[in-house]
Design a protein around this motif. Structure first.
Motif, PDB file in Angstrom:
ATOM      1  N   LYS A 265     -10.221 -10.550  23.094  1.00  0.00           N
ATOM      2  CA  LYS A 265     -10.951 -11.318  24.101  1.00  0.00           C
ATOM      3  C   LYS A 265     -12.421 -10.941  24.009  1.00  0.00           C
ATOM      4  N   HIS A 266     -13.199 -11.783  23.348  1.00  0.00           N
ATOM      5  CA  HIS A 266     -14.620 -11.512  23.194  1.00  0.00           C
ATOM      6  C   HIS A 266     -15.325 -12.837  22.926  1.00  0.00           C
ATOM      7  N   MET A 267     -16.555 -12.973  23.424  1.00  0.00           N
ATOM      8  CA  MET A 267     -17.276 -14.229  23.264  1.00  0.00           C
ATOM      9  C   MET A 267     -17.583 -14.565  21.803  1.00  0.00           C
ATOM     10  N   ASN A 268     -17.553 -13.594  20.909  1.00  0.00           N
ATOM     11  CA  ASN A 268     -17.854 -13.832  19.502  1.00  0.00           C
ATOM     12  C   ASN A 268     -16.609 -13.930  18.624  1.00  0.00           C
ATOM     13  N   ILE A 269     -15.442 -14.011  19.234  1.00  0.00           N
ATOM     14  CA  ILE A 269     -14.187 -14.105  18.481  1.00  0.00           C
ATOM     15  C   ILE A 269     -13.471 -15.386  18.887  1.00  0.00           C
ATOM     16  N   ILE A 270     -12.964 -16.104  17.908  1.00  0.00           N
ATOM     17  CA  ILE A 270     -12.220 -17.330  18.159  1.00  0.00           C
ATOM     18  C   ILE A 270     -11.011 -17.002  19.035  1.00  0.00           C
ATOM     19  N   ASN A 271     -10.765 -17.831  20.037  1.00  0.00           N
ATOM     20  CA  ASN A 271      -9.665 -17.590  20.980  1.00  0.00           C
ATOM     21  C   ASN A 271      -8.346 -18.147  20.477  1.00  0.00           C
ATOM     22  N   PHE A 272      -7.299 -17.377  20.700  1.00  0.00           N
ATOM     23  CA  PHE A 272      -5.924 -17.794  20.450  1.00  0.00           C
ATOM     24  C   PHE A 272      -5.530 -18.761  21.554  1.00  0.00           C
ATOM     25  N   ILE A 273      -4.960 -19.907  21.201  1.00  0.00           N
ATOM     26  CA  ILE A 273      -4.486 -20.867  22.199  1.00  0.00           C
ATOM     27  C   ILE A 273      -2.995 -20.663  22.431  1.00  0.00           C
ATOM     28  N   CYS A 274      -2.206 -20.813  21.379  1.00  0.00           N
ATOM     29  CA  CYS A 274      -0.757 -20.611  21.486  1.00  0.00           C
ATOM     30  C   CYS A 274      -0.161 -20.637  20.080  1.00  0.00           C
ATOM     31  N   SER A 275       1.145 -20.504  20.014  1.00  0.00           N
ATOM     32  CA  SER A 275       1.852 -20.589  18.742  1.00  0.00           C
ATOM     33  C   SER A 275       3.171 -21.300  18.974  1.00  0.00           C
ATOM     34  N   GLU A 276       3.748 -21.803  17.901  1.00  0.00           N
ATOM     35  CA  GLU A 276       5.070 -22.416  18.006  1.00  0.00           C
ATOM     36  C   GLU A 276       5.748 -22.411  16.650  1.00  0.00           C
ATOM     37  N   ILE A 277       7.056 -22.543  16.699  1.00  0.00           N
ATOM     38  CA  ILE A 277       7.874 -22.634  15.497  1.00  0.00           C
ATOM     39  C   ILE A 277       8.577 -23.979  15.548  1.00  0.00           C
ATOM     40  N   VAL A 278       8.394 -24.769  14.498  1.00  0.00           N
ATOM     41  CA  VAL A 278       9.058 -26.062  14.392  1.00  0.00           C
ATOM     42  C   VAL A 278       9.856 -26.038  13.101  1.00  0.00           C
ATOM     43  N   GLU A 279      11.175 -26.094  13.260  1.00  0.00           N
ATOM     44  CA  GLU A 279      12.090 -25.922  12.138  1.00  0.00           C
ATOM     45  C   GLU A 279      11.782 -24.587  11.487  1.00  0.00           C
ATOM     46  N   ASN A 280      11.415 -24.554  10.218  1.00  0.00           N
ATOM     47  CA  ASN A 280      11.122 -23.276   9.559  1.00  0.00           C
ATOM     48  C   ASN A 280       9.616 -23.073   9.360  1.00  0.00           C
ATOM     49  N   ASN A 281       8.804 -23.906  10.029  1.00  0.00           N
ATOM     50  CA  ASN A 281       7.355 -23.811   9.911  1.00  0.00           C
ATOM     51  C   ASN A 281       6.785 -23.138  11.153  1.00  0.00           C
ATOM     52  N   HIS A 282       5.855 -22.225  10.949  1.00  0.00           N
ATOM     53  CA  HIS A 282       5.260 -21.445  12.030  1.00  0.00           C
ATOM     54  C   HIS A 282       3.794 -21.836  12.155  1.00  0.00           C
ATOM     55  N   TYR A 283       3.345 -22.055  13.389  1.00  0.00           N
ATOM     56  CA  TYR A 283       1.986 -22.521  13.641  1.00  0.00           C
ATOM     57  C   TYR A 283       1.275 -21.596  14.623  1.00  0.00           C
ATOM     58  N   ILE A 284      -0.004 -21.373  14.358  1.00  0.00           N
ATOM     59  CA  ILE A 284      -0.873 -20.657  15.286  1.00  0.00           C
ATOM     60  C   ILE A 284      -2.027 -21.596  15.604  1.00  0.00           C
ATOM     61  N   TYR A 285      -2.302 -21.779  16.897  1.00  0.00           N
ATOM     62  CA  TYR A 285      -3.361 -22.677  17.341  1.00  0.00           C
ATOM     63  C   TYR A 285      -4.523 -21.849  17.876  1.00  0.00           C
ATOM     64  N   LEU A 286      -5.733 -22.159  17.384  1.00  0.00           N
ATOM     65  CA  LEU A 286      -6.933 -21.402  17.726  1.00  0.00           C
ATOM     66  C   LEU A 286      -8.059 -22.353  18.112  1.00  0.00           C
TER      67      LEU A 286
END
Length: 101
Positions: A58-79
Motif C-alpha cells: 500500500k503506497h502511492m508509488n506502487i500499482i494497487n492490487f484490485i482482485c484475483s480470480e481463477i477461471v477454469e485452469n487460468n489464473h488472473y490478477i487484476y491491477l
C-alpha cells in the motif's frame, strides 16, 4: 471485462490492458494460463504468494492490487493501470532520477 492490448509477455504470464465494460475504467490483467498443468513452469504456490504480497503493498508509488480470480485452469490478477510505461523505460527516457522522485 474486455481484453485489450498485450503489454508484456513473460515466461509464465501475459499482461494485458483491459476495459471494465461496466465502468469504462482501464486496468491491467496478468494472466497465467494452465497453472499446475505440465505445460507451465510456475506452480500454484507462486501465484498465491504473488497475490499475498500484492495485497500487503500500500503506497502511492506502487500499482494497487484490485482482485484475483481463477477461471477454469487460468489464473488472473487484476491491477490498477498507470500510463507511462515501466520504471525502466522512464529512466531510459529521462536519465537518472533522485530517490525522492
Amino acid at each position: 471485462w474486455k481484453r485489450g492490448q498485450l503489454i508484456h509477455k513473460g515466461q509464465n504470464a501475459k499482461v494485458y490492458k483491459a476495459l471494465n465494460i461496466n465502468t469504462g475504467n482501464i486496468f491491467i490483467v496478468k494472466e497465467y494460463l494452465g497453472i499446475g498443468a505440465e505445460n507451465i513452469c510456475i506452480p500454484k504456490t507462486n501465484y498465491f504468494l504473488e497475490i499475498k504480497n500484492l495485497k500487503k503493498l500500500k503506497h502511492m508509488n506502487i500499482i494497487n492490487f484490485i482482485c484475483s480470480e481463477i477461471v477454469e485452469n487460468n489464473h488472473y490478477i487484476y491491477l490498477d493501470y498507470a500510463s507511462g510505461g515501466t520504471l525502466n523505460e522512464f529512466i531510459e527516457k529521462f536519465s537518472c532520477l533522485s530517490e525522492m522522485l
